[in-house]
Design an enzyme around this catalytic site. Sequence first.
Site, PDB file in Angstrom:
ATOM      1  N   HIS A 158      -7.843 -52.507 -41.093  1.00  0.00           N
ATOM      2  CA  HIS A 158      -9.209 -52.341 -40.574  1.00  0.00           C
ATOM      3  C   HIS A 158     -10.138 -51.823 -41.675  1.00  0.00           C
ATOM      4  O   HIS A 158     -11.249 -52.339 -41.859  1.00  0.00           O
ATOM      5  CB  HIS A 158      -9.216 -51.338 -39.406  1.00  0.00           C
ATOM      6  CG  HIS A 158      -8.961 -51.953 -38.074  1.00  0.00           C
ATOM      7  ND1 HIS A 158      -7.717 -52.395 -37.687  1.00  0.00           N
ATOM      8  CD2 HIS A 158      -9.796 -52.197 -37.014  1.00  0.00           C
ATOM      9  CE1 HIS A 158      -7.789 -52.866 -36.451  1.00  0.00           C
ATOM     10  NE2 HIS A 158      -9.035 -52.767 -36.024  1.00  0.00           N
ATOM     11  N   HIS A 209      -4.388 -44.079 -37.908  1.00  0.00           N
ATOM     12  CA  HIS A 209      -4.094 -44.005 -39.340  1.00  0.00           C
ATOM     13  C   HIS A 209      -4.339 -42.596 -39.850  1.00  0.00           C
ATOM     14  O   HIS A 209      -5.052 -41.808 -39.220  1.00  0.00           O
ATOM     15  CB  HIS A 209      -4.976 -44.987 -40.136  1.00  0.00           C
ATOM     16  CG  HIS A 209      -4.579 -46.414 -39.987  1.00  0.00           C
ATOM     17  ND1 HIS A 209      -3.475 -46.951 -40.606  1.00  0.00           N
ATOM     18  CD2 HIS A 209      -5.141 -47.431 -39.272  1.00  0.00           C
ATOM     19  CE1 HIS A 209      -3.377 -48.234 -40.285  1.00  0.00           C
ATOM     20  NE2 HIS A 209      -4.374 -48.542 -39.474  1.00  0.00           N
TER      21      HIS A 209
END
Length: 492
Positions: A158, A209
Amino acid sequence: MTRTPAQVSKTKAALADNVEGYETVNFKDAGNRSRDHYKSSMAKSRFRARQLLLPLVRWETPRLAWIQQHTRSKFLDDYFALTANLGTHTFFVIMLPMPFWLGYAHIGRGLVYVLAAGVLISGMMKDFFCLPRPLSPPLHRITMSGSAALEYGFPSTHTTNAVSAALMILYIARENLDFMSPFSLMLLRILMWVYMGSIVLGRIYCGMHGFLDVIAGAILGALIFYLRWTFADVIDQFITRPGPLAPCVITPIILILVRIHPEPVDPCPCFEDGVAFAGVVLGVDMALWHGWGTPFMTAAPYPGNIPYSYAESGIVKSFARVAFGIVAIFVWRAVMKKTLHAVLPPLFRLIEKIGLSMPREFFLKASEYHKVPSSIPDSTLVGAREIPSLIHNITRMRSDSVGPQSPADMYETIAYREERQRRKSLEIQADNAHTAETDDGMDELDEDELFLQIPKPRVQYDVEVITKLIVYAGIGWIAVEGCSWAFYHLGF
């Protein structure tokens, strides 16, 4: 006892014939403790690299949990879960063709190259290092995508996509200052920084993350943009030069990139996403090579530009362009996917007989199944059948889950627990040995119970790889040359 490859294939084949071959397979080896799971499955160099970075991932977890605990609110939960969709593969695959259709092919090609490189390289890195996401619990996973947590964590795709795409758009805007007012340029810059910030910060806030993942993803995204910016003219000149050299060079490179993708230790969709974007690049490049300079694809102001003028087309024809292109892509995908799944298995069985098949770890060979199910979902682009569920996922906003969501999550949970137990055992003297053995037996039971709680990965079929490559190459070609030809002849 660890299962042999033959036993694994037999299990996969048995499950492949169950419920139209679409259900699941359990890849957990009985008796395979998590401390040996990666060591026994990875080359020494890969395992050493993983062990070097793993302590950083584990160091981050309590700090990420503290940040999440002290910043959470319903608004931020919804905002970051929603904006995460702007960094997904489905969003980019649907949105990328539009610059081509509306006369901005140079923007479309630039974004295709940086995003494809980001998905390919970050996916290779994920499957090479096999590093887990931050541990849940203590972190909550806030997401609208059920597949994101199935990937490894390092680096953040991302973030890579967001940084490379935003930098590409800002660069192109700077190169076209004559066509933008100072206010429009300032507004675009603010929008791109908000976009990047929402994606990067959102990956941390949502527990998907850690710092290491997003820092590496941002560096990778910036590097990919720099390479595209530096070599853009060289690449375009090579593709548009007369003769067959371009397809003869580009096609083998794409196939080699697909072939050298590292084998993950656990089921991970990174490879499939990389294949899809590799196919898109192949299709776009072949369309530019074959179609540029024709009446329906000009060389000005940029190579391969599809003629368009809003003043001449108006809102109706502009909308018709977009609608026609989207329908063409979905029809192509639906027809070719079904056709190739029917045609390719016999061909693959023939290739197997002469010893040329190169199956990947989690893909079932054609000789081990009868047919490919008709309802296999696509991790990269939703089809017509999946649109209602996609709309439902968006309207229901986000999910908040705690606990392992994938085999990689599960192994990290168990490994983290074992590491704590080993540290504790060092503090306990020999007179507590009996207690330690009893706890270990309970842990083994808990391990089996925990694995039953996570969704099992579905059986995958060898023909899916080449199917995805052909289908997405076709999508790239349709979006550029196919639609440009149709627009020209349909009067759009």
